[in-house]
Design a protein around this motif. Structure first.
Motif, PDB file in Angstrom:
ATOM      1  N   ASN A 130       0.828  -1.213   0.000  1.00  0.00           N
ATOM      2  CA  ASN A 130       0.000   0.000   0.000  1.00  0.00           C
ATOM      3  C   ASN A 130       0.855   1.253   0.000  1.00  0.00           C
ATOM      4  N   ASP A 131       1.900   1.256   0.823  1.00  0.00           N
ATOM      5  CA  ASP A 131       2.807   2.407   0.868  1.00  0.00           C
ATOM      6  C   ASP A 131       3.587   2.530  -0.436  1.00  0.00           C
ATOM      7  N   ALA A 132       4.032   1.408  -0.982  1.00  0.00           N
ATOM      8  CA  ALA A 132       4.817   1.437  -2.223  1.00  0.00           C
ATOM      9  C   ALA A 132       4.037   2.086  -3.361  1.00  0.00           C
ATOM     10  N   HIS A 133       2.737   1.808  -3.435  1.00  0.00           N
ATOM     11  CA  HIS A 133       1.902   2.431  -4.476  1.00  0.00           C
ATOM     12  C   HIS A 133       1.850   3.942  -4.299  1.00  0.00           C
ATOM     13  N   VAL A 134       1.699   4.403  -3.062  1.00  0.00           N
ATOM     14  CA  VAL A 134       1.654   5.844  -2.806  1.00  0.00           C
ATOM     15  C   VAL A 134       3.012   6.478  -3.107  1.00  0.00           C
ATOM     16  N   TYR A 135       4.099   5.811  -2.715  1.00  0.00           N
ATOM     17  CA  TYR A 135       5.431   6.344  -2.993  1.00  0.00           C
ATOM     18  C   TYR A 135       5.669   6.471  -4.495  1.00  0.00           C
ATOM     19  N   ALA A 136       5.337   5.425  -5.248  1.00  0.00           N
ATOM     20  CA  ALA A 136       5.562   5.457  -6.696  1.00  0.00           C
ATOM     21  C   ALA A 136       4.722   6.542  -7.354  1.00  0.00           C
ATOM     22  N   GLU A 137       3.463   6.638  -6.959  1.00  0.00           N
ATOM     23  CA  GLU A 137       2.594   7.672  -7.539  1.00  0.00           C
ATOM     24  C   GLU A 137       3.068   9.057  -7.110  1.00  0.00           C
ATOM     25  N   GLY A 138       3.548   9.158  -5.864  1.00  0.00           N
ATOM     26  CA  GLY A 138       4.078  10.434  -5.396  1.00  0.00           C
ATOM     27  C   GLY A 138       5.269  10.891  -6.216  1.00  0.00           C
ATOM     28  N   VAL A 139       6.170   9.972  -6.542  1.00  0.00           N
ATOM     29  CA  VAL A 139       7.317  10.326  -7.381  1.00  0.00           C
ATOM     30  C   VAL A 139       6.831  10.705  -8.776  1.00  0.00           C
ATOM     31  N   ARG A 140       5.871   9.966  -9.304  1.00  0.00           N
ATOM     32  CA  ARG A 140       5.311  10.280 -10.628  1.00  0.00           C
ATOM     33  C   ARG A 140       4.764  11.703 -10.671  1.00  0.00           C
ATOM     34  N   ARG A 141       4.195  12.147  -9.550  1.00  0.00           N
ATOM     35  CA  ARG A 141       3.574  13.477  -9.500  1.00  0.00           C
ATOM     36  C   ARG A 141       4.526  14.566  -9.021  1.00  0.00           C
ATOM     37  N   GLY A 142       5.812  14.264  -8.998  1.00  0.00           N
ATOM     38  CA  GLY A 142       6.804  15.292  -8.680  1.00  0.00           C
ATOM     39  C   GLY A 142       7.456  15.165  -7.326  1.00  0.00           C
TER      40      GLY A 142
END
Length: 202
Positions: A130-142
């Motif tokens: 769950n955290d990994a998905h948020v981290y990856a999306e967070g990096v994608r969004r800057g």
């Protein structure tokens, strides 16, 4: 001695840099630290990377891009930062052990599809999915990700440093993303485009 992966997302590259410097000053070997930063898309280039490197990574985002010296040099992690492209995230600047897990190879190799992208690399290192998905999306969004492999003795020091700086609350960030229809990080996602001012943020 057991090892754990401790990871935090930061909204600014400058904050992530401060975290890396504080970790190294505390005696955490730079070989145990990773930084993946995406803020270079919108700002001046940092730490010796060039706009040419960032542009090269962006051009290769769909098919893979070559990495420069991204595993870190003798002068510390930030001295070895380079540009690459991560499927589902896009062009980033990165250095450290996580880069090798993303590329499946060492310095100078080409970045292909990766085995599961950033989410797969993080979960493979022990980060909850769950955290990994948020981290990856967070990096994608800057966003800018700092991840540390720490043994039991180092873990409290690492957690203290990461928590002292203004990291992202992953629960709140997940809720924010989900309010815009997001259901999880998609490794096939295209580059993220920031909404126009006055429109919905997500």
């Amino acid at each position: 001695m057991a090892q754990q992966t401790i990871t935090r997302l930061y909204d600014t590259y400058d904050e992530a840099k401060k975290v890396v410097s504080a970790l190294e000053e505390a005696g955490i070997p730079h070989s145990r630290i990773s930084l993946i930063g995406n803020e270079h898309r919108d700002h001046a280039v940092h730490d010796g990377t060039t706009s040419d490197k960032a542009e090269g990574a962006e051009k290769g985002a769909g098919t893979g891009a070559s990495i420069g010296t991204v595993v870190g040099g003798g002068a510390g992690l930030l001295a070895g930062i380079g540009a690459l492209a991560i499927p589902g995230v896009g062009p980033v600047v990165a250095a450290g052990w996580l880069v090798a897990t993303l590329t499946g190879a060492g310095v100078g190799a080409a970045v292909g599809g990766g085995a599961g992208g950033l989410v797969g690399s993080l979960t493979g290192a022990g980060v909850p999915e769950n955290d990994a998905h948020v981290y990856a999306e967070g990096v994608r969004r800057g966003g800018n990700l700092v991840s540390v492999q720490a043994d039991d003795a180092q873990a409290p020091v690492v957690q203290g440093i990461l928590d002292t700086h203004r990291g992202v609350d992953t629960v709140a960030r997940r809720a924010e993303y989900e309010s815009g229809g997001w259901t999880g990080h998609d490794v096939a996602a295209g580059p993220y485009t920031r909404p126009v001012a006055g429109s919905d943020r997500l």
